[in-house]
Design an enzyme around this catalytic site. Structure first.
Site, PDB file in Angstrom:
ATOM      1  N   TYR A 132      -9.710  12.860   7.795  1.00 17.03           N
ATOM      2  CA  TYR A 132      -9.738  13.074   9.241  1.00 17.03           C
ATOM      3  C   TYR A 132      -8.707  12.234   9.989  1.00 17.03           C
ATOM      4  O   TYR A 132      -8.264  12.623  11.069  1.00 17.03           O
ATOM      5  CB  TYR A 132     -11.154  12.828   9.766  1.00 17.03           C
ATOM      6  CG  TYR A 132     -12.113  13.839   9.194  1.00 17.03           C
ATOM      7  CD1 TYR A 132     -12.152  15.142   9.674  1.00 17.03           C
ATOM      8  CD2 TYR A 132     -12.922  13.508   8.112  1.00 17.03           C
ATOM      9  CE1 TYR A 132     -12.989  16.093   9.110  1.00 17.03           C
ATOM     10  CE2 TYR A 132     -13.766  14.446   7.537  1.00 17.03           C
ATOM     11  CZ  TYR A 132     -13.795  15.738   8.048  1.00 17.03           C
ATOM     12  OH  TYR A 132     -14.614  16.673   7.483  1.00 17.03           O
TER      13      TYR A 132
ATOM     14  N   GLU B 216      -0.454  -2.202  31.981  1.00 16.72           N
ATOM     15  CA  GLU B 216       0.159  -1.472  30.867  1.00 16.72           C
ATOM     16  C   GLU B 216       0.950  -0.251  31.331  1.00 16.72           C
ATOM     17  O   GLU B 216       1.205   0.664  30.538  1.00 16.72           O
ATOM     18  CB  GLU B 216      -0.928  -1.036  29.867  1.00 16.72           C
ATOM     19  CG  GLU B 216      -1.751  -2.163  29.289  1.00 16.72           C
ATOM     20  CD  GLU B 216      -0.963  -3.082  28.360  1.00 16.72           C
ATOM     21  OE1 GLU B 216       0.260  -2.876  28.214  1.00 16.72           O
ATOM     22  OE2 GLU B 216      -1.565  -3.999  27.803  1.00 16.72           O
TER      23      GLU B 216
END
Length: 213
Positions: free
Chosen positions: A114, A68
């Site tokens: 949140y 990645e």
């Protein structure tokens, strides 16, 4: 504590929470112009400093890095203030990545304050094979500001300081858990006014607005 020690400690912590099973997931940190990435096949729960590949410009030293690499490099390019990138295969977030996103700018509906306070936008990146450079390129074409994303049929990725990237990774998993538990129910979502208030107060990107600066 050095940033490398902080990154390794974070990798161990996230693994202990069950957010990086087996050899899945990869982490990196940036120090000046050097990027340190977890090696291919390494386990985050036992990650050591000698399992970090060093990228310094065009030069790469150490073990073979995670596949990645393009995605990590693109996140640093688009978020120059970031000093860490964390990509996990967290169970709930990975499961939710197989579901149609709630909106263009957030895979998850705004169920909890949140998500917006700690993360903000979490756009879904269309599926590409793991390690694909075209997936990294798709970040450039996003029409919304973000420092986190959900890779379709894959898992979450986020950036910031090491502590911020950890917090955002955990909150994404919490948001995915909450959304999955409420699937099919008529849940109350935060209103746009409530979302904007939270995003402004916490300097987070939400929708097409960016209050990070």
């Amino acid at each position: 504590m050095t940033i490398i020690s902080e990154l390794i400690e974070a990798a161990h912590y996230l693994s202990s929470l069950g957010l990086s099973p087996g050899t899945t997931g990869n982490v990196s940190c940036k120090i000046d112009d050097r990027i340190y990435l977890s090696a291919s096949g390494s386990t985050l729960g036992t990650l050591r400093e000698d399992q970090l590949t060093i990228i310094d410009g065009e030069k790469m030293t150490g073990p073979q890095p995670t596949k990645e690499v393009p995605l990590h490099l693109k996140f640093y390019e688009l978020n120059p203030g970031a000093s860490a990138v964390i990509h996990l295969h967290a169970p709930a977030a990975s499961a939710y990545s197989c579901i149609k996103p709630w909106s263009e700018y957030s895979a998850f509906p705004p169920l909890s304050p949140y998500l917006i306070m700690k993360v903000g936008n979490v756009p879904t990146l269309a599926y590409q094979p793991p390690g694909s450079s075209t997936q990294a390129d798709s970040l450039t074409g996003l029409s919304v500001p973000c420092d986190s994303a959900l890779l379709q049929n894959h898992g979450p990725i986020t950036c910031g300081s090491v502590a911020e990237a950890v917090d955002r990774s955990i909150e994404i998993e919490n948001s995915a858990n909450l959304a999955l538990k409420l699937a099919g129910m008529e849940a109350r979502l935060l209103t746009e006014e409530e979302c904007e208030h939270l995003a402004r107060a916490n300097k987070r990107p939400w929708g097409y607005s960016d209050w990070r600066k």
